[in-house]
Design a protein around this motif. Structure first.
Motif, PDB file in Angstrom:
ATOM      1  N   UNK A 109      42.151  27.498  30.887  1.00 28.17           N
ATOM      2  CA  UNK A 109      43.027  28.134  31.762  1.00 28.17           C
ATOM      3  C   UNK A 109      42.997  28.941  33.431  1.00 28.17           C
ATOM      4  N   UNK A 110      43.384  28.376  33.934  1.00 28.88           N
ATOM      5  CA  UNK A 110      43.048  29.111  35.552  1.00 28.88           C
ATOM      6  C   UNK A 110      43.917  31.217  35.525  1.00 28.88           C
ATOM      7  N   UNK A 111      44.213  31.136  34.867  1.00 26.79           N
ATOM      8  CA  UNK A 111      44.718  32.849  34.414  1.00 26.79           C
ATOM      9  C   UNK A 111      43.730  33.713  34.161  1.00 26.79           C
ATOM     10  N   UNK A 112      43.123  32.596  32.818  1.00 28.78           N
ATOM     11  CA  UNK A 112      41.536  33.278  32.460  1.00 28.78           C
ATOM     12  C   UNK A 112      40.597  33.856  33.042  1.00 28.78           C
ATOM     13  N   UNK A 113      40.549  32.898  33.918  1.00 23.56           N
ATOM     14  CA  UNK A 113      39.192  32.612  34.905  1.00 23.56           C
ATOM     15  C   UNK A 113      39.157  33.987  35.908  1.00 23.56           C
ATOM     16  N   UNK A 114      40.421  33.605  36.648  1.00 24.85           N
ATOM     17  CA  UNK A 114      40.775  34.624  37.599  1.00 24.85           C
ATOM     18  C   UNK A 114      40.845  36.531  36.894  1.00 24.85           C
ATOM     19  N   UNK A 116      38.937  37.283  34.442  1.00 30.67           N
ATOM     20  CA  UNK A 116      37.235  37.800  34.269  1.00 30.67           C
ATOM     21  C   UNK A 116      36.806  37.924  35.537  1.00 30.67           C
ATOM     22  N   UNK A 117      37.246  37.923  36.881  1.00 30.95           N
ATOM     23  CA  UNK A 117      36.708  38.138  37.585  1.00 30.95           C
ATOM     24  C   UNK A 117      37.905  39.013  38.517  1.00 30.95           C
ATOM     25  N   UNK A 118      39.091  40.151  37.730  1.00 31.72           N
ATOM     26  CA  UNK A 118      39.845  40.926  38.076  1.00 31.72           C
ATOM     27  C   UNK A 118      39.822  42.725  39.251  1.00 31.72           C
ATOM     28  N   UNK A 119      38.765  42.253  38.121  1.00 33.34           N
ATOM     29  CA  UNK A 119      38.134  44.075  38.935  1.00 33.34           C
ATOM     30  C   UNK A 119      37.805  43.949  40.162  1.00 33.34           C
ATOM     31  N   UNK A 120      37.134  42.507  40.553  1.00 32.72           N
ATOM     32  CA  UNK A 120      37.009  43.086  42.307  1.00 32.72           C
ATOM     33  C   UNK A 120      38.176  42.462  42.841  1.00 32.72           C
ATOM     34  N   UNK A 121      39.482  42.747  42.050  1.00 36.07           N
ATOM     35  CA  UNK A 121      40.454  42.396  42.705  1.00 36.07           C
ATOM     36  C   UNK A 121      41.171  43.653  43.031  1.00 36.07           C
ATOM     37  N   UNK A 124      46.811  46.228  41.106  1.00 33.59           N
ATOM     38  CA  UNK A 124      48.098  45.569  41.160  1.00 33.59           C
ATOM     39  C   UNK A 124      47.735  43.812  41.490  1.00 33.59           C
ATOM     40  N   UNK A 125      46.890  43.698  42.070  1.00 36.28           N
ATOM     41  CA  UNK A 125      46.560  42.056  41.338  1.00 36.28           C
ATOM     42  C   UNK A 125      46.473  41.583  40.567  1.00 36.28           C
ATOM     43  N   UNK A 126      45.857  42.298  39.322  1.00 36.91           N
ATOM     44  CA  UNK A 126      46.190  42.164  37.525  1.00 36.91           C
ATOM     45  C   UNK A 126      46.795  42.397  37.134  1.00 36.91           C
ATOM     46  N   UNK A 127      47.871  42.796  38.046  1.00 37.25           N
ATOM     47  CA  UNK A 127      49.440  43.575  37.260  1.00 37.25           C
ATOM     48  C   UNK A 127      50.632  42.118  37.855  1.00 37.25           C
ATOM     49  N   UNK A 128      50.063  40.991  38.939  1.00 39.56           N
ATOM     50  CA  UNK A 128      51.374  40.365  39.833  1.00 39.56           C
ATOM     51  C   UNK A 128      50.397  38.934  38.524  1.00 39.56           C
ATOM     52  N   UNK A 182      50.667  42.967  32.156  1.00 38.45           N
ATOM     53  CA  UNK A 182      51.250  43.116  33.352  1.00 38.45           C
ATOM     54  C   UNK A 182      51.796  44.877  33.445  1.00 38.45           C
ATOM     55  N   UNK A 183      52.311  45.014  32.282  1.00 40.27           N
ATOM     56  CA  UNK A 183      52.648  46.477  31.735  1.00 40.27           C
ATOM     57  C   UNK A 183      51.986  48.035  32.061  1.00 40.27           C
ATOM     58  N   UNK A 184      50.330  48.015  31.951  1.00 40.18           N
ATOM     59  CA  UNK A 184      49.727  48.217  32.086  1.00 40.18           C
ATOM     60  C   UNK A 184      47.452  47.579  32.445  1.00 40.18           C
ATOM     61  N   UNK A 185      47.975  47.484  33.400  1.00 40.65           N
ATOM     62  CA  UNK A 185      46.229  46.378  33.876  1.00 40.65           C
ATOM     63  C   UNK A 185      45.445  47.022  32.692  1.00 40.65           C
ATOM     64  N   UNK A 186      45.296  48.767  32.300  1.00 43.67           N
ATOM     65  CA  UNK A 186      44.151  49.510  32.332  1.00 43.67           C
ATOM     66  C   UNK A 186      44.458  49.374  30.776  1.00 43.67           C
ATOM     67  N   UNK A 187      45.529  48.731  30.038  1.00 44.25           N
ATOM     68  CA  UNK A 187      45.969  49.418  28.681  1.00 44.25           C
ATOM     69  C   UNK A 187      44.441  48.745  27.942  1.00 44.25           C
ATOM     70  N   UNK A 188      44.452  47.495  27.766  1.00 44.64           N
ATOM     71  CA  UNK A 188      43.274  46.288  27.616  1.00 44.64           C
ATOM     72  C   UNK A 188      41.551  46.571  28.205  1.00 44.64           C
TER      73      UNK A 188
END
Length: 188
Positions: A109-114, A116-121, A124-128, A182-188
């Protein structure tokens, strides 16, 4: 079809998942051409098992050469090949069913791969990403629910329907996860 070569090792032929898929489809739905096989796969297991469709044209011939399918060729016209299961093919399926399954579930799943590296983004990128993934999985959930409903009216086997039900639940669970993120990128 066979592990690493067309030649059996020690007289034992090892079928790939595609070989088992083809045998199972022909056993479950009756004789069919490779084109019919491709259409049936797309309408059923194609929702959770992806592979090149070219394999659905090559694999039946290999299985026929191995005596697991019987091949009938039209005399005229397009000379279509129709494949039917043989006793040896049914025996191969029975042996497959009796083997314990220890395979690892794949989630490419490309979404899961992204993610995994989302701390670099950034958030707002995580929310999108999460909102897009939630939509994608909700659409998938609806598609699988619709397919399950369609097949339930066509005398499909209950385990075929159970497979689609698991797909629906899988898509729903993924959608719920992404909606929360999407609601809260820091919640999980």
């Amino acid at each position: 079809m066979y592990e690493n070569s067309a030649e059996p090792r020690d007289g034992v032929r090892t079928l790939t998942p595609t070989g088992h898929l083809v045998l199972g489809m022909v056993a479950a739905f009756g004789p069919m051409t490779s084109y019919q096989l491709e259409q049936r796969v797309a309408a059923t297991v194609g929702s959770f098992w992806l592979f090149p469709h070219s394999q659905l044209y090559a694999e039946p011939r290999k299985l026929a050469d191995a005596g697991l399918l019987e091949e009938t060729v039209e005399n005229g016209g397009r000379r279509r090949r129709t494949y039917a299961i043989t006793r040896a093919g049914l025996t191969a399926l029975e042996a497959w069913f009796s083997e314990p399954e220890h395979g690892r579930t794949e989630a490419r799943d490309l979404g899961l791969l992204k993610l995994f590296f989302a701390d670099l983004a950034g958030p707002e990128a995580v929310r999108r990403l999460a909102a897009d993934q939630a939509r994608t999985h909700r659409i998938r959930e609806r598609e699988l629910s619709d397919r399950r409903r369609e097949l339930s009216g066509q005398a499909a086997g209950r385990h075929m329907l159970a497979t689609l039900e698991l797909g629906v639940r899988h898509a729903s669970t993924f959608a719920e996860f992404w909606e929360e993120l999407a609601e809260d990128p820091d919640a999980i």
